[in-house]
Design a protein around this motif. Sequence first.
Motif, PDB file in Angstrom:
ATOM      1  N   ARG A 269     -19.022 -21.077  18.103  1.00  0.00           N
ATOM      2  CA  ARG A 269     -19.718 -22.304  17.694  1.00  0.00           C
ATOM      3  C   ARG A 269     -18.743 -23.439  17.406  1.00  0.00           C
ATOM      4  O   ARG A 269     -19.163 -24.574  17.142  1.00  0.00           O
ATOM      5  CB  ARG A 269     -20.550 -22.039  16.429  1.00  0.00           C
ATOM      6  CG  ARG A 269     -21.684 -21.051  16.630  1.00  0.00           C
ATOM      7  CD  ARG A 269     -22.611 -21.049  15.423  1.00  0.00           C
ATOM      8  NE  ARG A 269     -23.626 -20.013  15.539  1.00  0.00           N
ATOM      9  CZ  ARG A 269     -23.656 -18.892  14.839  1.00  0.00           C
ATOM     10  NH1 ARG A 269     -22.684 -18.647  13.967  1.00  0.00           N
ATOM     11  NH2 ARG A 269     -24.628 -18.017  14.997  1.00  0.00           N
ATOM     12  N   GLY A 270     -17.446 -23.139  17.425  1.00  0.00           N
ATOM     13  CA  GLY A 270     -16.443 -24.141  17.095  1.00  0.00           C
ATOM     14  C   GLY A 270     -15.939 -24.896  18.307  1.00  0.00           C
ATOM     15  O   GLY A 270     -16.467 -24.779  19.428  1.00  0.00           O
ATOM     16  N   ASN A 271     -14.884 -25.670  18.075  1.00  0.00           N
ATOM     17  CA  ASN A 271     -14.246 -26.432  19.145  1.00  0.00           C
ATOM     18  C   ASN A 271     -12.841 -25.878  19.327  1.00  0.00           C
ATOM     19  O   ASN A 271     -11.865 -26.359  18.769  1.00  0.00           O
ATOM     20  CB  ASN A 271     -14.211 -27.920  18.770  1.00  0.00           C
ATOM     21  CG  ASN A 271     -13.602 -28.769  19.877  1.00  0.00           C
ATOM     22  OD1 ASN A 271     -13.537 -28.352  21.035  1.00  0.00           O
ATOM     23  ND2 ASN A 271     -13.144 -29.959  19.520  1.00  0.00           N
ATOM     24  N   ASN A 272     -12.742 -24.798  20.114  1.00  0.00           N
ATOM     25  CA  ASN A 272     -11.474 -24.112  20.302  1.00  0.00           C
ATOM     26  C   ASN A 272     -11.466 -23.407  21.654  1.00  0.00           C
ATOM     27  O   ASN A 272     -12.468 -23.426  22.385  1.00  0.00           O
ATOM     28  CB  ASN A 272     -11.246 -23.101  19.166  1.00  0.00           C
ATOM     29  CG  ASN A 272     -12.438 -22.169  19.006  1.00  0.00           C
ATOM     30  OD1 ASN A 272     -12.702 -21.331  19.874  1.00  0.00           O
ATOM     31  ND2 ASN A 272     -13.184 -22.326  17.910  1.00  0.00           N
ATOM     32  N   ALA A 275     -14.224 -20.724  22.185  1.00  0.00           N
ATOM     33  CA  ALA A 275     -15.540 -21.271  22.506  1.00  0.00           C
ATOM     34  C   ALA A 275     -15.606 -21.680  23.975  1.00  0.00           C
ATOM     35  O   ALA A 275     -16.621 -21.462  24.660  1.00  0.00           O
ATOM     36  CB  ALA A 275     -15.847 -22.463  21.612  1.00  0.00           C
ATOM     37  N   THR A 276     -14.509 -22.245  24.473  1.00  0.00           N
ATOM     38  CA  THR A 276     -14.456 -22.626  25.889  1.00  0.00           C
ATOM     39  C   THR A 276     -14.535 -21.393  26.780  1.00  0.00           C
ATOM     40  O   THR A 276     -15.247 -21.393  27.793  1.00  0.00           O
ATOM     41  CB  THR A 276     -13.147 -23.387  26.172  1.00  0.00           C
ATOM     42  OG1 THR A 276     -13.071 -24.537  25.312  1.00  0.00           O
ATOM     43  CG2 THR A 276     -13.081 -23.826  27.616  1.00  0.00           C
ATOM     44  N   LYS A 279     -18.161 -20.085  26.839  1.00  0.00           N
ATOM     45  CA  LYS A 279     -19.032 -20.884  27.709  1.00  0.00           C
ATOM     46  C   LYS A 279     -18.747 -20.602  29.179  1.00  0.00           C
ATOM     47  O   LYS A 279     -19.663 -20.571  30.005  1.00  0.00           O
ATOM     48  CB  LYS A 279     -18.847 -22.363  27.404  1.00  0.00           C
ATOM     49  CG  LYS A 279     -19.345 -22.759  26.018  1.00  0.00           C
ATOM     50  CD  LYS A 279     -18.985 -24.196  25.685  1.00  0.00           C
ATOM     51  CE  LYS A 279     -19.398 -24.547  24.260  1.00  0.00           C
ATOM     52  NZ  LYS A 279     -18.964 -25.910  23.866  1.00  0.00           N
TER      53      LYS A 279
END
Length: 322
Positions: A269-272, A275-276, A279
């Motif tokens: 759920r983060g920006n790291n 997470a990439t 996805k």
Amino acid sequence: MMAEPTEIQSILGLDVSRDTVTLCDGRRHTVTVANEADALRAALQPYQGTTTLAVCEATGGYEDILLGVLLELAIPAHRADPAKVKAYIASFGKRAKNDPIDARWLSRYGRDRATTLPRWQPADPTQQKLELLVARRLDLVAMRVQEQNRLKAPRSRLIADNIRDHLAELERHIEALNAEIDTLVGESRDLALRAQQLRSVPGVGPVLAPLLLAVIPELGTLNRRQVASLAGVAPHPKDSGKANWHRSTTGGRRQIRPALFIAALAACRGNNGLATAYKALLKAAKPKRVALTAIMRKIITIANARVRDAVRHQNEIGQINA
């Protein structure tokens, strides 16, 4: 000095119970003594200075006095996994069980595997205390979940106040344990360094970091496959002949996998980078369960690598300063 594996000439099987320890030195004869330091010291004294390996099972702490005496007498010991010993005995198709029989089987188990059995070493007192505190916290959290479920039950209205009081008490104890764990980790230079590296991994928070330190103290000394297997997130093949079954993640230390799952959810759920990667796996039509397991595996392998590099760097600085 303890004998090396290649020097071991005889095996001493020791079946431990709460009150007694039964010894077998490889022959049919067995002797049972009290599970007390003085009695064990007298029984084991003849083996001091000999090329003997002592083998006992992990019994939840009842073996601690025995292992302490063995260490005092410089007799090398192996604390066996009960599941492995049980499987070993079952492979012979044997079912009979009592203390003398178990002691003989432990002696035979040690004789067959003496060169590969790791020697027991006493745990660092700080590490041992951390393990106990973390285990107690896990117990209290499990109790809290049980009480929360009971509170939701339709027939619990008459005892709801009692359950809420118990939940409040459990919360106080959990918070006290959290504070004690944080203090213990902060006072140890090594643990503090490892915890700092673990907290730098996305998804690893104040609960998972000490859990990893307590349950996988080997972090930083393993390769990526070994640490993934210990955490229960390694995909194991299940093939036979022309059949290629779906690979599943099984085994490992049971406390780690649920906590890693929560960490993976938080990281995704983060920006790291994790997470990439998550996805990208979903975009490649991987099921969410498979993608989350892959992130769990990435978290533990990254954690292992960062701890390894930090400890190595610290040791290099220590050598330079020395």
